[in-house]
Design an enzyme around this catalytic site. Sequence first.
Site, PDB file in Angstrom:
ATOM      1  N   HIS A 152      -2.813   1.521   5.061  1.00  0.00           N
ATOM      2  CA  HIS A 152      -3.211   2.352   3.923  1.00  0.00           C
ATOM      3  C   HIS A 152      -3.238   3.821   4.347  1.00  0.00           C
ATOM      4  O   HIS A 152      -4.070   4.243   5.135  1.00  0.00           O
ATOM      5  CB  HIS A 152      -4.565   1.966   3.322  1.00  0.00           C
ATOM      6  CG  HIS A 152      -4.676   2.394   1.889  1.00  0.00           C
ATOM      7  ND1 HIS A 152      -4.287   1.600   0.834  1.00  0.00           N
ATOM      8  CD2 HIS A 152      -5.090   3.545   1.343  1.00  0.00           C
ATOM      9  CE1 HIS A 152      -4.469   2.229  -0.297  1.00  0.00           C
ATOM     10  NE2 HIS A 152      -4.950   3.433  -0.028  1.00  0.00           N
ATOM     11  N   GLU A 166       1.232  -9.456   0.118  1.00  0.00           N
ATOM     12  CA  GLU A 166      -0.164  -9.088  -0.092  1.00  0.00           C
ATOM     13  C   GLU A 166      -0.556  -9.366  -1.534  1.00  0.00           C
ATOM     14  O   GLU A 166       0.294  -9.340  -2.425  1.00  0.00           O
ATOM     15  CB  GLU A 166      -0.380  -7.595   0.176  1.00  0.00           C
ATOM     16  CG  GLU A 166      -0.037  -7.142   1.571  1.00  0.00           C
ATOM     17  CD  GLU A 166      -0.272  -5.653   1.764  1.00  0.00           C
ATOM     18  OE1 GLU A 166      -0.331  -5.229   2.918  1.00  0.00           O
ATOM     19  OE2 GLU A 166      -0.379  -4.920   0.753  1.00  0.00           O
ATOM     20  N   HIS A 194       3.486  -6.192  -2.364  1.00  0.00           N
ATOM     21  CA  HIS A 194       2.167  -6.490  -2.935  1.00  0.00           C
ATOM     22  C   HIS A 194       2.345  -6.706  -4.438  1.00  0.00           C
ATOM     23  O   HIS A 194       2.130  -5.804  -5.246  1.00  0.00           O
ATOM     24  CB  HIS A 194       1.217  -5.316  -2.660  1.00  0.00           C
ATOM     25  CG  HIS A 194      -0.203  -5.571  -3.042  1.00  0.00           C
ATOM     26  ND1 HIS A 194      -1.260  -5.070  -2.330  1.00  0.00           N
ATOM     27  CD2 HIS A 194      -0.759  -6.265  -4.073  1.00  0.00           C
ATOM     28  CE1 HIS A 194      -2.398  -5.440  -2.890  1.00  0.00           C
ATOM     29  NE2 HIS A 194      -2.116  -6.161  -3.954  1.00  0.00           N
TER      30      HIS A 194
END
Length: 253
Positions: A203, A75, A44
């Site tokens: 997450h 991401e 990310h």
Amino acid sequence: MATALSVNLNKIALIRNSREGNYPDVLEHAKVCLARGANGITVHPRPDQRHIRPEDVRQLAALLAPLAEREFNIEGNPFAPPRGNYPGLLSLAEETRPDQCTLVPDSDNQLTSDHGFDLTRSAEQLAPMIARLQSQGIRVSLFMDPLPEQIRLAKAVGADRIELYTGPYAAAWGGDQLEQIFQQHYRAAELAGELGLGVNAGHDLNLVNLAKYATVPGLLEVSIGHALTVDAIAMGLGNAVQAYKKVLADAAN
């Protein structure tokens, strides 16, 4: 079939960035994860380059490109403008051609991603970005809360998959709200399947809460970084990857 495990390497990069040099080496850690059974690698990159840097993305893309059975997932926030040598998420994705690009509505002042898109506000801007990535052969996933109306909008805007934000599920672990939140995710996944959307999740999933979550219908992939990295301190990176793979395999049986 067991849910795929994509290992997020952001925390490895965060440790590296706390010193000069390239230690720990993100690329070498990716190789360990893949050798021990990870189905893919997630990164990310952010404009502030607090962890993953554009050059990491390029090196990981080169590593994963010839591996037909392993996936590369990038991401990031598609609305964040270029900054310094960060070219912007869409440009970086077009350059490196990951298997999947997960669009996330985060910002620099967030420690980590903490909410999904509100597509009543952003669908019009997202639609051409999704189409642009898909035209390059990149699958597009949207980071979403488990809200039926938002999931319907994710389908309407052209996404291939959604990634359900599991932070509230993890935070509720052991509490009175857990089952209610889990059922929200369960129903959201069912709806996504009915609409023809693939379902990912991520997450704060860990070795304790993952087994229950892995029973969500049609769950194709989980992206796990923070907890897996913490577990790797105690058990070693390769063993941690295998431990998570075992949880997912057991949940599929």
